[in-house]
Design a protein around this motif. Structure first.
Motif, PDB file in Angstrom:
ATOM      1  N   ARG A 153      99.322  22.506 143.602  1.00  0.00           N
ATOM      2  CA  ARG A 153     100.357  22.377 142.586  1.00  0.00           C
ATOM      3  C   ARG A 153     100.120  23.393 141.480  1.00  0.00           C
ATOM      4  O   ARG A 153      99.001  23.579 141.036  1.00  0.00           O
ATOM      5  N   CYS A 154     101.189  24.006 141.069  1.00  0.00           N
ATOM      6  CA  CYS A 154     101.124  24.931 139.949  1.00  0.00           C
ATOM      7  C   CYS A 154     101.521  24.165 138.699  1.00  0.00           C
ATOM      8  O   CYS A 154     102.653  23.703 138.587  1.00  0.00           O
ATOM      9  N   ILE A 155     100.607  23.991 137.795  1.00  0.00           N
ATOM     10  CA  ILE A 155     100.912  23.322 136.535  1.00  0.00           C
ATOM     11  C   ILE A 155     100.984  24.393 135.463  1.00  0.00           C
ATOM     12  O   ILE A 155      99.978  25.007 135.117  1.00  0.00           O
ATOM     13  N   PRO A 156     102.199  24.618 134.953  1.00  0.00           N
ATOM     14  CA  PRO A 156     102.373  25.674 133.953  1.00  0.00           C
ATOM     15  C   PRO A 156     101.593  25.392 132.672  1.00  0.00           C
ATOM     16  O   PRO A 156     101.336  24.238 132.331  1.00  0.00           O
ATOM     17  N   SER A 157     101.296  26.438 131.974  1.00  0.00           N
ATOM     18  CA  SER A 157     100.596  26.305 130.692  1.00  0.00           C
ATOM     19  C   SER A 157     101.559  25.777 129.634  1.00  0.00           C
ATOM     20  O   SER A 157     102.779  25.764 129.815  1.00  0.00           O
ATOM     21  N   GLU A 158     101.009  25.366 128.518  1.00  0.00           N
ATOM     22  CA  GLU A 158     101.832  24.902 127.398  1.00  0.00           C
ATOM     23  C   GLU A 158     102.789  25.999 126.950  1.00  0.00           C
ATOM     24  O   GLU A 158     103.941  25.741 126.619  1.00  0.00           O
ATOM     25  N   GLU A 159     102.325  27.237 126.975  1.00  0.00           N
ATOM     26  CA  GLU A 159     103.155  28.365 126.568  1.00  0.00           C
ATOM     27  C   GLU A 159     104.352  28.531 127.503  1.00  0.00           C
ATOM     28  O   GLU A 159     105.456  28.846 127.068  1.00  0.00           O
ATOM     29  N   LYS A 160     104.137  28.324 128.803  1.00  0.00           N
ATOM     30  CA  LYS A 160     105.226  28.446 129.775  1.00  0.00           C
ATOM     31  C   LYS A 160     106.268  27.349 129.572  1.00  0.00           C
ATOM     32  O   LYS A 160     107.467  27.593 129.676  1.00  0.00           O
ATOM     33  N   TYR A 161     105.809  26.119 129.290  1.00  0.00           N
ATOM     34  CA  TYR A 161     106.758  25.033 129.002  1.00  0.00           C
ATOM     35  C   TYR A 161     107.577  25.361 127.756  1.00  0.00           C
ATOM     36  O   TYR A 161     108.794  25.194 127.737  1.00  0.00           O
ATOM     37  N   LEU A 162     106.902  25.830 126.719  1.00  0.00           N
ATOM     38  CA  LEU A 162     107.591  26.165 125.475  1.00  0.00           C
ATOM     39  C   LEU A 162     108.609  27.281 125.703  1.00  0.00           C
ATOM     40  O   LEU A 162     109.738  27.217 125.222  1.00  0.00           O
ATOM     41  N   GLU A 163     108.223  28.279 126.468  1.00  0.00           N
ATOM     42  CA  GLU A 163     109.121  29.388 126.799  1.00  0.00           C
ATOM     43  C   GLU A 163     110.355  28.874 127.554  1.00  0.00           C
ATOM     44  O   GLU A 163     111.484  29.274 127.264  1.00  0.00           O
ATOM     45  N   ALA A 164     110.146  27.947 128.484  1.00  0.00           N
ATOM     46  CA  ALA A 164     111.260  27.389 129.253  1.00  0.00           C
ATOM     47  C   ALA A 164     112.207  26.602 128.347  1.00  0.00           C
ATOM     48  O   ALA A 164     113.429  26.748 128.438  1.00  0.00           O
ATOM     49  N   PHE A 165     111.656  25.781 127.461  1.00  0.00           N
ATOM     50  CA  PHE A 165     112.512  25.017 126.549  1.00  0.00           C
ATOM     51  C   PHE A 165     113.297  25.938 125.622  1.00  0.00           C
ATOM     52  O   PHE A 165     114.489  25.731 125.411  1.00  0.00           O
ATOM     53  N   HIS A 166     112.649  26.954 125.093  1.00  0.00           N
ATOM     54  CA  HIS A 166     113.355  27.879 124.200  1.00  0.00           C
ATOM     55  C   HIS A 166     114.468  28.618 124.938  1.00  0.00           C
ATOM     56  O   HIS A 166     115.505  28.913 124.350  1.00  0.00           O
ATOM     57  N   SER A 167     114.254  28.908 126.211  1.00  0.00           N
ATOM     58  CA  SER A 167     115.250  29.675 126.959  1.00  0.00           C
ATOM     59  C   SER A 167     116.515  28.874 127.251  1.00  0.00           C
ATOM     60  O   SER A 167     117.579  29.454 127.457  1.00  0.00           O
ATOM     61  N   ILE A 168     116.433  27.545 127.273  1.00  0.00           N
ATOM     62  CA  ILE A 168     117.619  26.743 127.591  1.00  0.00           C
ATOM     63  C   ILE A 168     118.183  25.991 126.392  1.00  0.00           C
ATOM     64  O   ILE A 168     119.327  25.541 126.438  1.00  0.00           O
ATOM     65  N   TYR A 169     117.446  25.855 125.307  1.00  0.00           N
ATOM     66  CA  TYR A 169     117.810  24.943 124.232  1.00  0.00           C
ATOM     67  C   TYR A 169     119.188  25.221 123.642  1.00  0.00           C
ATOM     68  O   TYR A 169     119.986  24.303 123.463  1.00  0.00           O
ATOM     69  N   GLU A 170     119.497  26.453 123.320  1.00  0.00           N
ATOM     70  CA  GLU A 170     120.769  26.776 122.664  1.00  0.00           C
ATOM     71  C   GLU A 170     121.970  26.444 123.545  1.00  0.00           C
ATOM     72  O   GLU A 170     123.047  26.160 123.038  1.00  0.00           O
ATOM     73  N   GLY A 171     121.792  26.466 124.857  1.00  0.00           N
ATOM     74  CA  GLY A 171     122.894  26.184 125.764  1.00  0.00           C
ATOM     75  C   GLY A 171     123.061  24.714 126.111  1.00  0.00           C
ATOM     76  O   GLY A 171     123.959  24.363 126.880  1.00  0.00           O
ATOM     77  N   LEU A 172     122.231  23.864 125.561  1.00  0.00           N
ATOM     78  CA  LEU A 172     122.306  22.439 125.877  1.00  0.00           C
ATOM     79  C   LEU A 172     123.435  21.758 125.117  1.00  0.00           C
ATOM     80  O   LEU A 172     123.777  22.149 124.004  1.00  0.00           O
ATOM     81  N   THR A 173     123.979  20.728 125.721  1.00  0.00           N
ATOM     82  CA  THR A 173     125.004  19.926 125.056  1.00  0.00           C
ATOM     83  C   THR A 173     124.323  19.062 123.986  1.00  0.00           C
ATOM     84  O   THR A 173     123.111  18.834 124.043  1.00  0.00           O
ATOM     85  N   PRO A 174     125.090  18.564 123.024  1.00  0.00           N
ATOM     86  CA  PRO A 174     124.507  17.655 122.036  1.00  0.00           C
ATOM     87  C   PRO A 174     123.869  16.419 122.685  1.00  0.00           C
ATOM     88  O   PRO A 174     122.828  15.947 122.231  1.00  0.00           O
ATOM     89  N   GLY A 175     124.456  15.936 123.780  1.00  0.00           N
ATOM     90  CA  GLY A 175     123.879  14.795 124.489  1.00  0.00           C
ATOM     91  C   GLY A 175     122.523  15.114 125.088  1.00  0.00           C
ATOM     92  O   GLY A 175     121.591  14.312 125.026  1.00  0.00           O
ATOM     93  N   HIS A 176     122.411  16.299 125.690  1.00  0.00           N
ATOM     94  CA  HIS A 176     121.131  16.707 126.270  1.00  0.00           C
ATOM     95  C   HIS A 176     120.070  16.874 125.180  1.00  0.00           C
ATOM     96  O   HIS A 176     118.914  16.497 125.363  1.00  0.00           O
ATOM     97  N   LYS A 177     120.477  17.444 124.052  1.00  0.00           N
ATOM     98  CA  LYS A 177     119.536  17.586 122.939  1.00  0.00           C
ATOM     99  C   LYS A 177     119.090  16.217 122.430  1.00  0.00           C
ATOM    100  O   LYS A 177     117.924  16.015 122.088  1.00  0.00           O
ATOM    101  N   ALA A 178     120.012  15.258 122.412  1.00  0.00           N
ATOM    102  CA  ALA A 178     119.672  13.902 121.975  1.00  0.00           C
ATOM    103  C   ALA A 178     118.674  13.253 122.940  1.00  0.00           C
ATOM    104  O   ALA A 178     117.752  12.557 122.512  1.00  0.00           O
ATOM    105  N   ILE A 179     118.850  13.485 124.238  1.00  0.00           N
ATOM    106  CA  ILE A 179     117.915  12.959 125.231  1.00  0.00           C
ATOM    107  C   ILE A 179     116.534  13.548 125.006  1.00  0.00           C
ATOM    108  O   ILE A 179     115.525  12.833 124.996  1.00  0.00           O
ATOM    109  N   LEU A 180     116.460  14.869 124.817  1.00  0.00           N
ATOM    110  CA  LEU A 180     115.159  15.511 124.571  1.00  0.00           C
ATOM    111  C   LEU A 180     114.521  14.985 123.289  1.00  0.00           C
ATOM    112  O   LEU A 180     113.308  14.743 123.241  1.00  0.00           O
TER     113      LEU A 180
END
Length: 77
Positions: free
Chosen positions: A7-34
């Motif tokens: 299993r490849c477990i990404p680093s904390e930096e990779k998770y943060l990079e992934a969240f930053h890359s999608i955050y602006e495109g999320l719906t208000p509902g998705h942001k509320a879930i997060l």
């Protein structure tokens, strides 16, 4: 017989990079879930699990949010 899969477990930096890359495109509902998930992890009491209806409520959905959580997971992946 199942083979062991590495299993490849990404680093904390990779998770943060992934969240930053999608955050602006999320719906208000998705942001509320997060936000609800973050609050739950940060303020967890008694090892209580979140239920999908709690995420639905946080996002303002009338029904079960499991499909929305799936869409959010797909975007993150």
């Amino acid at each position: 017989m199942l083979k062991d899969v590495e299993r490849c477990i990404p680093s904390e930096e990779k998770y943060l990079e992934a969240f930053h890359s999608i955050y602006e495109g999320l719906t208000p509902g998705h942001k509320a879930i997060l936000n609800k998930l973050y609050q739950h992890c940060y303020f967890m009491k008694d090892n209580r699990r979140l239920r999908t209806w709690e995420l639905s409520e946080a996002a303002g959905y009338d029904g079960d949010s499991s499909g929305q959580i799936g869409h959010l997971g797909a975007k993150f992946c």
